[in-house]
Design a protein around this motif. Structure first.
Motif, PDB file in Angstrom:
ATOM      1  N   GLN A 125      33.419  25.227 -46.516  1.00  0.00           N
ATOM      2  CA  GLN A 125      34.611  24.587 -45.940  1.00  0.00           C
ATOM      3  C   GLN A 125      35.634  24.254 -47.030  1.00  0.00           C
ATOM      4  OE1 GLN A 125      35.117  24.068 -42.620  1.00  0.00           O
ATOM      5  NE2 GLN A 125      37.213  23.415 -43.152  1.00  0.00           N
ATOM      6  N   THR A 126      35.160  23.849 -48.189  1.00  0.00           N
ATOM      7  CA  THR A 126      36.084  23.465 -49.259  1.00  0.00           C
ATOM      8  C   THR A 126      36.752  24.683 -49.881  1.00  0.00           C
ATOM      9  OG1 THR A 126      34.702  21.534 -49.745  1.00  0.00           O
ATOM     10  CG2 THR A 126      36.280  22.217 -51.440  1.00  0.00           C
ATOM     11  N   GLY A 127      35.953  25.659 -50.257  1.00  0.00           N
ATOM     12  CA  GLY A 127      36.512  26.831 -50.928  1.00  0.00           C
ATOM     13  C   GLY A 127      37.094  27.846 -49.978  1.00  0.00           C
ATOM     14  N   LYS A 128      36.730  27.746 -48.662  1.00  0.00           N
ATOM     15  CA  LYS A 128      37.203  28.686 -47.639  1.00  0.00           C
ATOM     16  C   LYS A 128      36.769  30.128 -47.963  1.00  0.00           C
ATOM     17  CE  LYS A 128      41.157  25.963 -46.045  1.00  0.00           C
ATOM     18  NZ  LYS A 128      40.690  24.717 -46.660  1.00  0.00           N
ATOM     19  N   TRP A 129      35.589  30.286 -48.471  1.00  0.00           N
ATOM     20  CA  TRP A 129      34.998  31.606 -48.681  1.00  0.00           C
ATOM     21  C   TRP A 129      33.577  31.581 -48.128  1.00  0.00           C
ATOM     22  CZ3 TRP A 129      30.996  29.746 -51.280  1.00  0.00           C
ATOM     23  CH2 TRP A 129      31.192  28.736 -52.253  1.00  0.00           C
ATOM     24  N   SER A 130      32.991  32.753 -48.005  1.00  0.00           N
ATOM     25  CA  SER A 130      31.604  32.872 -47.549  1.00  0.00           C
ATOM     26  C   SER A 130      30.768  33.500 -48.659  1.00  0.00           C
ATOM     27  CB  SER A 130      31.506  33.728 -46.281  1.00  0.00           C
ATOM     28  OG  SER A 130      32.069  33.043 -45.185  1.00  0.00           O
ATOM     29  N   GLN A 131      29.518  33.061 -48.717  1.00  0.00           N
ATOM     30  CA  GLN A 131      28.637  33.561 -49.791  1.00  0.00           C
ATOM     31  C   GLN A 131      27.189  33.417 -49.326  1.00  0.00           C
ATOM     32  OE1 GLN A 131      29.638  33.049 -54.118  1.00  0.00           O
ATOM     33  NE2 GLN A 131      27.906  31.630 -54.018  1.00  0.00           N
ATOM     34  N   ASN A 132      26.322  34.359 -49.776  1.00  0.00           N
ATOM     35  CA  ASN A 132      24.916  34.256 -49.391  1.00  0.00           C
ATOM     36  C   ASN A 132      24.232  33.179 -50.207  1.00  0.00           C
ATOM     37  OD1 ASN A 132      25.131  35.753 -51.742  1.00  0.00           O
ATOM     38  ND2 ASN A 132      23.335  37.022 -51.324  1.00  0.00           N
ATOM     39  N   SER A 141      30.214  37.579 -52.523  1.00  0.00           N
ATOM     40  CA  SER A 141      31.271  36.616 -52.204  1.00  0.00           C
ATOM     41  C   SER A 141      32.342  37.310 -51.369  1.00  0.00           C
ATOM     42  CB  SER A 141      31.896  36.062 -53.487  1.00  0.00           C
ATOM     43  OG  SER A 141      30.899  35.473 -54.310  1.00  0.00           O
ATOM     44  N   VAL A 142      32.743  36.644 -50.259  1.00  0.00           N
ATOM     45  CA  VAL A 142      33.769  37.193 -49.365  1.00  0.00           C
ATOM     46  C   VAL A 142      34.881  36.153 -49.275  1.00  0.00           C
ATOM     47  CG1 VAL A 142      34.281  38.059 -47.067  1.00  0.00           C
ATOM     48  CG2 VAL A 142      32.024  38.474 -48.073  1.00  0.00           C
ATOM     49  N   TRP A 143      36.098  36.559 -49.652  1.00  0.00           N
ATOM     50  CA  TRP A 143      37.216  35.632 -49.769  1.00  0.00           C
ATOM     51  C   TRP A 143      37.827  35.327 -48.392  1.00  0.00           C
ATOM     52  CZ3 TRP A 143      35.483  34.617 -54.131  1.00  0.00           C
ATOM     53  CH2 TRP A 143      35.097  35.638 -55.027  1.00  0.00           C
ATOM     54  N   SER A 144      38.614  34.279 -48.317  1.00  0.00           N
ATOM     55  CA  SER A 144      39.109  33.766 -47.028  1.00  0.00           C
ATOM     56  C   SER A 144      39.895  34.809 -46.249  1.00  0.00           C
ATOM     57  CB  SER A 144      39.981  32.523 -47.274  1.00  0.00           C
ATOM     58  OG  SER A 144      41.094  32.854 -48.099  1.00  0.00           O
ATOM     59  N   TYR A 145      40.671  35.628 -46.935  1.00  0.00           N
ATOM     60  CA  TYR A 145      41.499  36.602 -46.218  1.00  0.00           C
ATOM     61  C   TYR A 145      40.684  37.768 -45.673  1.00  0.00           C
ATOM     62  CZ  TYR A 145      41.393  38.529 -50.972  1.00  0.00           C
ATOM     63  OH  TYR A 145      41.005  38.967 -52.200  1.00  0.00           O
ATOM     64  N   LEU A 146      39.369  37.781 -45.917  1.00  0.00           N
ATOM     65  CA  LEU A 146      38.495  38.821 -45.367  1.00  0.00           C
ATOM     66  C   LEU A 146      37.650  38.292 -44.206  1.00  0.00           C
ATOM     67  CD1 LEU A 146      37.212  40.423 -48.709  1.00  0.00           C
ATOM     68  CD2 LEU A 146      39.100  41.185 -47.258  1.00  0.00           C
ATOM     69  N   LEU A 147      37.887  37.013 -43.813  1.00  0.00           N
ATOM     70  CA  LEU A 147      37.128  36.400 -42.737  1.00  0.00           C
ATOM     71  C   LEU A 147      37.947  36.394 -41.451  1.00  0.00           C
ATOM     72  CD1 LEU A 147      35.739  33.323 -44.721  1.00  0.00           C
ATOM     73  CD2 LEU A 147      34.596  35.518 -44.299  1.00  0.00           C
ATOM     74  N   GLY A 148      37.241  36.494 -40.348  1.00  0.00           N
ATOM     75  CA  GLY A 148      37.921  36.425 -39.058  1.00  0.00           C
ATOM     76  C   GLY A 148      38.163  34.978 -38.640  1.00  0.00           C
ATOM     77  N   GLU A 149      38.727  34.812 -37.427  1.00  0.00           N
ATOM     78  CA  GLU A 149      38.994  33.464 -36.933  1.00  0.00           C
ATOM     79  C   GLU A 149      37.710  32.658 -36.753  1.00  0.00           C
ATOM     80  OE1 GLU A 149      41.272  33.791 -33.418  1.00  0.00           O
ATOM     81  OE2 GLU A 149      43.063  34.620 -34.408  1.00  0.00           O
ATOM     82  N   ASP A 150      36.590  33.356 -36.534  1.00  0.00           N
ATOM     83  CA  ASP A 150      35.316  32.660 -36.376  1.00  0.00           C
ATOM     84  C   ASP A 150      34.646  32.371 -37.720  1.00  0.00           C
ATOM     85  OD1 ASP A 150      34.752  35.207 -37.141  1.00  0.00           O
ATOM     86  OD2 ASP A 150      33.310  35.623 -35.519  1.00  0.00           O
ATOM     87  N   ARG A 151      35.410  32.610 -38.805  1.00  0.00           N
ATOM     88  CA  ARG A 151      34.960  32.367 -40.175  1.00  0.00           C
ATOM     89  C   ARG A 151      33.784  33.264 -40.589  1.00  0.00           C
ATOM     90  NH1 ARG A 151      35.165  25.713 -40.333  1.00  0.00           N
ATOM     91  NH2 ARG A 151      37.421  25.509 -40.022  1.00  0.00           N
ATOM     92  N   ASN A 215      41.759  32.676 -54.235  1.00  0.00           N
ATOM     93  CA  ASN A 215      41.285  32.941 -52.885  1.00  0.00           C
ATOM     94  C   ASN A 215      42.417  33.285 -51.930  1.00  0.00           C
ATOM     95  OD1 ASN A 215      39.276  33.259 -51.034  1.00  0.00           O
ATOM     96  ND2 ASN A 215      39.096  31.092 -50.515  1.00  0.00           N
ATOM     97  N   GLU A 216      43.649  33.032 -52.344  1.00  0.00           N
ATOM     98  CA  GLU A 216      44.800  33.376 -51.496  1.00  0.00           C
ATOM     99  C   GLU A 216      45.457  34.680 -51.947  1.00  0.00           C
ATOM    100  OE1 GLU A 216      44.416  30.118 -52.677  1.00  0.00           O
ATOM    101  OE2 GLU A 216      43.515  29.630 -50.727  1.00  0.00           O
ATOM    102  N   ALA A 217      45.108  35.194 -53.131  1.00  0.00           N
ATOM    103  CA  ALA A 217      45.712  36.440 -53.646  1.00  0.00           C
ATOM    104  C   ALA A 217      44.671  37.552 -53.592  1.00  0.00           C
ATOM    105  CB  ALA A 217      46.185  36.229 -55.091  1.00  0.00           C
ATOM    106  N   ASN A 218      45.152  38.775 -53.492  1.00  0.00           N
ATOM    107  CA  ASN A 218      44.227  39.908 -53.488  1.00  0.00           C
ATOM    108  C   ASN A 218      43.466  39.967 -54.810  1.00  0.00           C
ATOM    109  OD1 ASN A 218      43.573  42.967 -54.148  1.00  0.00           O
ATOM    110  ND2 ASN A 218      43.688  42.758 -51.906  1.00  0.00           N
ATOM    111  N   PHE A 219      42.172  40.146 -54.727  1.00  0.00           N
ATOM    112  CA  PHE A 219      41.306  40.115 -55.900  1.00  0.00           C
ATOM    113  C   PHE A 219      41.814  41.046 -57.006  1.00  0.00           C
ATOM    114  CE2 PHE A 219      37.778  41.602 -58.445  1.00  0.00           C
ATOM    115  CZ  PHE A 219      37.033  40.458 -58.688  1.00  0.00           C
ATOM    116  N   TRP A 220      42.137  42.299 -56.645  1.00  0.00           N
ATOM    117  CA  TRP A 220      42.533  43.296 -57.636  1.00  0.00           C
ATOM    118  C   TRP A 220      43.834  42.909 -58.327  1.00  0.00           C
ATOM    119  CZ3 TRP A 220      39.274  46.605 -59.519  1.00  0.00           C
ATOM    120  CH2 TRP A 220      38.201  47.049 -58.743  1.00  0.00           C
ATOM    121  N   ASP A 221      44.817  42.462 -57.556  1.00  0.00           N
ATOM    122  CA  ASP A 221      46.102  42.104 -58.163  1.00  0.00           C
ATOM    123  C   ASP A 221      45.981  40.863 -59.034  1.00  0.00           C
ATOM    124  OD1 ASP A 221      47.257  44.227 -56.872  1.00  0.00           O
ATOM    125  OD2 ASP A 221      47.860  43.032 -55.112  1.00  0.00           O
ATOM    126  N   PHE A 222      45.066  39.952 -58.665  1.00  0.00           N
ATOM    127  CA  PHE A 222      44.941  38.700 -59.407  1.00  0.00           C
ATOM    128  C   PHE A 222      44.238  38.911 -60.750  1.00  0.00           C
ATOM    129  CE2 PHE A 222      42.979  34.667 -60.536  1.00  0.00           C
ATOM    130  CZ  PHE A 222      43.999  33.747 -60.294  1.00  0.00           C
TER     131      PHE A 222
END
Length: 785
Positions: A125-132, A141-151, A215-222
């Motif tokens: 919830q804090t970082g807004k990413w998902s991880q195993n 690690s899956v960043w926020s912009y790769l998650l759907g509305e259901d997180r 987490n708000e910028a594309n990984f490659w560009d960042f």
């Protein structure tokens, strides 16, 4: 010899006086000349030796430095190549998953069942990413912009998560073996840049702490701006790669996660149609691994090595070298995750180092470096490493790092100065010894000439008087010389000669008659020996002819080879001598057929006898109904071994059999390769090394015999041969070879067995030409009608 004559004083014109003058003067002159030349040569040798040793030591030192630089560069290149290979292996596995979606789905599903923690993610919830969760082999690690509305990860992202899960199977082995690696990972495409890394770390948590906003910028560009776009250009045209290799490495940088200096290696992954980038496989190594190789360089006492980029940035050097080259360190603290280390030669406090060019490989250079206010000469060499694709920031470019070796000249020249001092010391000692030797030689020669003249000239005078009496035909003369030297030996020889002259003069006619009789006896004995030799040659020739005829008589008859309805069989055998050591036979018992081929060591009568033993025993075993291939060879070997022991024939043979019952073709025994040409044109070579051992070496070979079934359909052709075919030489010493035999068999595969054999033999004889045939030649062709 007259005693008074030996005591006569030497007259000026006498032989003794001349001997003393000539010999003494010549020896004294030779001593003076040779002594003077020796002294002059010693001085010259000293100068030349000093020059040669100096040049040799300098050349040897420089060659040593070159060799040291080459070997160190090879170690660095080997480390990089090992990492390249490991990354390429991981990329190959991931690419195979991308190229085969069905298998990708099956593998992902299997891993999800057996290791659900590898693909099951929890939302932070804090970082807004998902991880195993921890405990898995790798972290994804899956960043926020790769998650759907259901997180939860989008469906296409979930597919990538399963694709990358194969990392759990491959990465642990690659991390454990090969070059030591810090971590290995998979990064998804620009549309789905998930990040999976092995071993497991708190990956996303560390990124949140160190890289706000990632987490708000594309990984490659960042993190790697320009890198992904370079790969996309390669996908359109691989010729645009700076170096013809997919591997891309970064310049050494400080890893924000571990805090260590590392180098990253990427291998781009491509879409199944190879038109775009599908992500990358990667690995990181610590710079310590490269630095350890370079920093361990030690030439002379204080020589050192360094590793630098083409722009002059030194990435590996020890503290002594850093101080000597006047380098200053500074960190590039600009805020991405690839913080570089700046330690450039261009910023050196040493002017000679600041001007140094690394864009090309340098030979030996001599540089003056400032040390404690003095100009100190150094030897400097640069070795270029193989070029690689490098990302620093922006597009990928070509990079070739350089390995440098630096040594103080004073340390290299130390051995030269020591050698020159030793040579000078040795020269002075030799000169002194030479002068003393010349003076001593002069004294000894003077004494020796006077002493020898009396002994030599006295004996010579006596010999001269006796020779005059021989000339006057007084053969009773003898000389009495008591000395044990050459003059005394000459006196004894003279006396023997006088005796022989006297004897031969008195008995000449009798001696002539005796010698004539001896010559006649010798002529008669020679004639007798010649007659015996001719009879022996005729006998041996007859025996060899009989043996050759017997050997040819036991070979299969032409009509025997035509009895088989399903097979065509043709054969050719040519002994290297009258009696050969090759064996082949075709044995039929009922509806079973056994085809054998063998090669006895050597050739000649003994080899032919052993071949006839093989033929007889094989015929007897076949007639006795022995149908088991292993037992057949075992029994045949047992019988032959006993005969070899009894006859003391130091021979053995390779032997193989084909057993055919109309359905199966079974191969057994060790011999040359069996060539099978299929009806469709495919050529197979069957190695028989594991099917047995040579016959006649051991009493029991049952443990070594194996069989192999060979598919044999209509139109197929089998060739059996001895090494006399493949090892036949032409005039240039080139072997006919198994490859040429296979090509000829393929060329003639549609012909009859007879034409296959005759065609190959014609080609073989044309190849041999006028060259002597050293070994027996045997060739069999078996065609399925």
């Amino acid at each position: 010899m007259n005693e008074n004559s030996s005591k006569r004083p030497a007259r000026l014109g006498s032989f003794r006086a001349k001997f003393i003058l000539v010999v003494g003067g010549a020896v004294l002159f030779d001593l003076l000349v040779s002594g003077g030349l020796a002294l002059w040569n010693v001085q010259r040798l000293s100068r030349d030796a000093t020059l040669e040793v100096g040049q040799g030591l300098e050349a040897a030192s420089q060659e040593y430095i070159r060799t040291y630089a080459d070997s160190t560069a090879a170690q660095v290149s080997l480390l990089l190549r090992q990492v390249h290979n490991d990354v390429s292996t991981l990329a190959g596995v991931l690419q195979a998953q991308i190229d085969d979606p069905e298998r990708n789905s099956d593998v992902g599903a299997a891993i999800a069942r057996t290791s659900p923690g590898s693909v099951s993610l929890a939302y932070d919830q804090t970082g807004k990413w998902s991880q195993n969760s921890p405990g898995s082999v790798s972290v994804v690690s899956v960043w926020s912009y790769l998650l759907g509305e259901d997180r939860n990860p989008r469906p296409d992202v979930q597919t990538d998560i399963q694709t990358s899960a194969v990392l759990d199977l491959v990465a642990p082995s690659l991390l454990q073996h090969g070059a030591s690696k810090l971590q290995m990972y998979y990064i998804g495409s620009k549309e789905r840049p998930i990040f999976r890394t092995a071993p497991y770390t708190d990956q996303a948590q560390t990124f949140d702490r160190l890289y706000p906003g990632h987490n708000e910028a594309n990984f490659w560009d960042f993190f790697f701006p320009g890198l992904y776009e370079s790969w996309q250009g390669w996908a359109k045209d691989m010729k645009t790669r700076p170096v013809a290799d997919d591997i891309t490495q970064t310049a050494p940088y400080t890893d924000a996660i571990t805090g260590k200096l590392i180098v990253s290696f990427f291998h781009p992954l491509w879409t199944a149609d190879r038109k775009d980038v599908a992500g990358t496989a990667g690995a990181d190594i610590t710079l310590d691994q490269l630095a350890q190789i370079v920093e361990n360089v030690k030439v002379a006492q204080s020589g050192f090595g360094f590793l630098a980029m083409s722009d002059g940035n030194v990435v590996a050097i020890n503290s002594t070298g850093e101080k000597t080259l006047g380098l200053r360190s500074a960190s590039d603290a600009s805020g991405t995750g690839v913080t570089g280390l700046e330690r450039s030669l261009k910023g050196s406090s040493q002017p000679a180092i600041a001007k140094l060019a690394l864009d090309r490989e340098q030979g030996i250079q001599h540089l003056l470096l400032q040390q404690d206010g003095n100009q100190v000469p150094y030897i400097f060499i640069v070795k270029k490493l193989p070029a690689t694709n490098l990302w620093l920031s922006g597009p990928v470019r070509q990079e070739a790092m350089s390995l440098g070796v630096v040594v103080p000249e004073r340390e290299i020249q130390a051995s030269l100065y020591a050698a020159q001092a030793k040579i000078s010391e040795a020269t002075n000692r030799i000169v002194l010894y030479q002068i003393l030797a010349i003076l001593l030689s002069l004294l000894i020669v003077a004494i020796a000439v006077f002493a020898a003249s009396k002994r030599i000239t006295g004996g010579i005078s006596a010999l001269a008087d006796a020779a005059k009496r021989i000339q006057a035909k007084d053969y009773s003369v003898r000389v009495a010389i008591t000395s044990k030297d050459e003059v005394g030996e000459a006196g004894e020889a003279f006396n023997r000669m006088a005796e022989q002259i006297s004897y031969h003069t008195e008995n000449l006619e009798q001696l002539v008659e005796e010698r004539t009789a001896q010559i006649e006896d010798a002529k008669e004995e020679i004639s007798t020996l010649n007659a015996q030799l001719q009879r022996e040659n005729r006998r041996l020739g007859t025996e060899l002819a009989v043996a050759e005829r017997i050997q040819l008589m036991v070979l299969p008859l032409h009509q025997e080879l035509e009895e088989f309805q399903a097979l065509e069989i043709a054969a050719y055998m040519r002994p290297a001598e009258e009696v050969g050591g090759d064996y082949y036979d075709v044995l039929k018992s009922g509806n079973r057929l056994k085809i054998g081929i063998g090669d006895v060591t050597g050739h000649g009568l003994e080899s032919g006898v052993l071949m006839l033993m093989v033929q007889s025993v094989a015929r007897a075993l076949q007639e006795a109904g022995n149908t088991d291939a292993v037992k057949f060879l075992t029994d045949l070997n047992s019988a032959l071994f006993k005969n070899i022991v009894r006859t003391k024939i130091d021979k053995h043979l390779t032997l193989a059999f084909l057993d055919y019952d109309g359905k199966e073709m079974i191969l057994s025994g060790q011999h040359e390769e069996v060539v099978v040409v299929r009806a469709n044109g495919k050529v197979e070579r069957i190695d028989t090394m594991d099917l047995g051992i040579p016959i006649g070496l051991e009493a029991d070979i049952s443990a070594f015999i194996k069989t192999r079934e060979i598919a044999f359909e209509k139109g197929d052709l089998i060739l059996l041969h001895t090494d006399g075919v493949t090892e036949a030489e032409n005039d240039a010493g080139e072997l006919f070879g198994i490859e040429r035999l296979c090509r000829e068999a393929l060329r003639l595969k549609d012909q009859s067995a007879e034409k296959v054999v005759s065609g190959i033999v014609a080609t073989l004889m044309l190849f041999i030409g006028s060259q002597k045939i050293y070994d027996d030649i045997t060739l069999l062709a078996v065609r399925h009608r």
